[in-house]
Design an enzyme around this catalytic site. Structure first.
Site, PDB file in Angstrom:
ATOM      1  N   PRO A  95      44.036  38.805  49.397  1.00  0.00           N
ATOM      2  CG  PRO A  95      45.851  37.330  48.438  1.00  0.00           C
ATOM      3  CD  PRO A  95      44.398  37.384  49.263  1.00  0.00           C
ATOM      4  CD  GLU A  96      39.301  42.496  47.041  1.00  0.00           C
ATOM      5  OE1 GLU A  96      38.958  43.501  46.315  1.00  0.00           O
ATOM      6  OE2 GLU A  96      38.368  41.970  47.618  1.00  0.00           O
ATOM      7  CE  LYS A 153      41.646  40.294  42.242  1.00  0.00           C
ATOM      8  NZ  LYS A 153      40.431  39.531  42.467  1.00  0.00           N
ATOM      9  NE  ARG A 190      40.523  28.665  51.985  1.00  0.00           N
ATOM     10  CZ  ARG A 190      39.428  29.351  51.331  1.00  0.00           C
ATOM     11  NH1 ARG A 190      39.180  30.476  52.003  1.00  0.00           N
ATOM     12  NH2 ARG A 190      38.463  28.834  50.407  1.00  0.00           N
ATOM     13  NE  ARG A 237      33.731  35.066  45.989  1.00  0.00           N
ATOM     14  CZ  ARG A 237      34.970  35.169  45.696  1.00  0.00           C
ATOM     15  NH1 ARG A 237      35.072  35.484  44.248  1.00  0.00           N
ATOM     16  NH2 ARG A 237      35.728  35.682  46.556  1.00  0.00           N
TER      17      ARG A 237
END
Length: 269
Positions: free
Chosen positions: A2-3, A59, A112, A259
DNA sequence: CTTACCCCCTGTCCGC
DNA sequence: TGCGGACAGGGGGTAA
């Protein structure tokens, strides 16, 4: 997962299905999910209230309950939040769920288990959300506003776009995609980008997010399911070694702030 | 104000 | 085939 676009899709679907519903009780199956609040606090604050509406900020998904309580949810890496027909039959990776008065359930399904749900009084939720940067799909996000923000930071462009304190909602994928569309190299210090290029970046951010919201909304048509066919077409993200469709050079990957960043060395300067 | 780690988790993929 | 390590779309915290 999800962004901003995916969170927007999840938020809309939840609002459509759960607006007006009464929460009979809330159950936290994994205590860490409500960290740093005790699970009991979230369970107590949610029980018996009605869902007035569901909104997205950056978000975050904000579930506004009657009596001035807000459930602030963050999906992090693998979270999903959706309505199921029977609160008694939940996915294995459910970390928290709300049992509705009509028997349905709202689940935080998160393999997760990094997702978080907290319960706040309205004012406190407001204070926390005020720390987030501008909403990129709001009317306040203008080229001029981006130029002002960019002048305040010498961060690499990609790191700047991912920093939620400037603009809220962009993550690793859409930051890279926006920079590609704007033809800006991800390592360019933000305060060195010329205004004309920042205007291009502004348009690229708005366009890529709008396109992705449409795609994500269709992709999440069925609660908890992702339609593979509707995956948003990514130009650079995850495509190291592929050829750029515009200049035919190979897409490269570099590491920024821990990243992966993908970009086209031909188009992005 | 930065950057650079570490942590939180589970699952997958890659190289040996 | 098995195994260890790197890595994955999130962010928070702390130290330097």
């Amino acid at each position: 997962m999800p962004e901003l676009p995916e969170v927007e899709a999840v938020s809309r679907r939840l609002r459509e299905k759960a607006k007006g519903a009464e929460i009979r009780r809330a159950r936290v199956l994994r205590p860490r999910t409500t960290y740093p609040q005790p699970a009991s606090k979230v369970q107590r604050l949610a029980a018996g209230r009605t869902i007035e509406t569901v909104e997205r900020r950056g978000k975050h998904i904000l579930i506004y309950l009657s009596g001035g309580v807000v459930l602030a949810c963050h999906l992090r890496m693998t979270g999903n939040l959706y309505v199921i027909p029977d609160a008694g039959t939940r996915p294995l990776s459910t970390r928290l769920y709300l049992e509705l008065a009509d028997g349905r359930g709202i689940v935080l399904d998160d393999r997760r288990a990094l997702g978080v749900v907290n319960a706040f009084p309205l004012a406190q939720a407001q204070t926390l959300m005020n720390k987030l940067g501008i909403e990129p799909l709001s009317a306040e996000f203008t080229p001029g506003r981006l130029i002002e923000l960019a002048a305040r930071s010498k961060m690499p462009a990609k790191v700047f776009l991912m920093d939620q304190r400037f603009i809220s909602g962009l993550g690793n994928i859409y930051s890279a995609e926006a920079l590609y569309r704007a033809r800006i190299h991800p390592a360019t210090p933000t305060n060195q980008i010329r205004p004309a290029r920042l205007c291009r970046l502004h348009a690229a951010i708005v366009d890529v997010l709008n396109d992705a919201v449409k795609s994500a909304y269709i992709a999440y048509e069925r609660p908890g399911q992702f339609r593979e066919a509707e995956r948003f077409p990514l130009a650079v993200y995850g495509r190291e070694g592929d050829r750029c469709p515009v200049c035919h050079r190979r897409i490269r990957r570099l590491t920024q702030a821990g990243r992966s960043t993908y970009y086209c060395p031909g188009c992005q300067r």
